[in-house]
Design an enzyme around this catalytic site. Structure first.
Site, short mmCIF file in Angstrom:
data_model
loop_
_atom_site.label_atom_id
_atom_site.label_comp_id
_atom_site.label_asym_id
_atom_site.label_seq_id
_atom_site.Cartn_x
_atom_site.Cartn_y
_atom_site.Cartn_z
N SER A 72 0.83 -1.21 0.00
CA SER A 72 0.00 0.00 0.00
C SER A 72 0.86 1.26 0.00
O SER A 72 1.47 1.55 -1.00
CB SER A 72 -1.04 0.04 1.10
N HIS A 77 3.90 14.19 5.86
CA HIS A 77 3.63 15.58 5.47
C HIS A 77 4.18 16.46 6.59
O HIS A 77 3.87 16.23 7.76
CB HIS A 77 2.13 15.83 5.31
N CYS A 92 -0.89 -4.09 4.02
CA CYS A 92 -1.58 -5.36 4.15
C CYS A 92 -0.52 -6.46 4.17
O CYS A 92 0.66 -6.19 4.06
CB CYS A 92 -2.57 -5.56 2.99
#
Length: 124
Positions: A72, A77, A92
């Site tokens: 994934s 940020h 996952c």
């Protein structure tokens, strides 16, 4: 685990995300260092790194570092002017997103951490 409608739910992914306060502002501005931190976090999570991209907001602004992993993604940020960062680790498979999140928080020098966890489930 039971779903909302009473059916079975299979956890297909785990999401660990949060807010990091009172971080090291110099690290939050350092694109090369952030890239390395995200690369290391992917290894720590036992995830397969596919690519890393960055976006810088102005000469002295924050950065977004976004890694695609086969399982994934990992994103950071930063707002160096506020010594603040947000982090998402969603994976996952046989991975450890919590270890990756904790590593990033440590490397950014976070003095206070708000962490949230969620399972992504397939409802049957």
């Amino acid at each position: 685990m039971r779903g909302v409608a009473g059916g079975e739910a299979v956890v297909v992914g785990r999401h660990v995300y949060g807010n990091l306060y009172d971080c090291n502002s110099e690290v939050l501005r350092d694109e090369g260092r952030l890239i390395q931190i995200v690369r290391n976090a992917a290894k720590i999570a036992n995830a397969t790194l596919v690519s890393v991209n960055t976006y810088k907001f102005g000469a002295n602004g924050g950065l977004t570092v976004f890694a695609i992993v086969a399982e994934s993604h990992i994103s950071v940020h930063t707002w160096p002017e506020h010594a603040f960062a947000t982090v998402d680790v969603y994976t996952c498979g046989n991975t450890d997103p919590e270890a990756a999140f904790n590593y990033i928080a440590k490397e950014l020098g976070a003095q206070r951490v708000e962490v949230f966890r969620g399972d992504r489930s397939l409802r049957r």
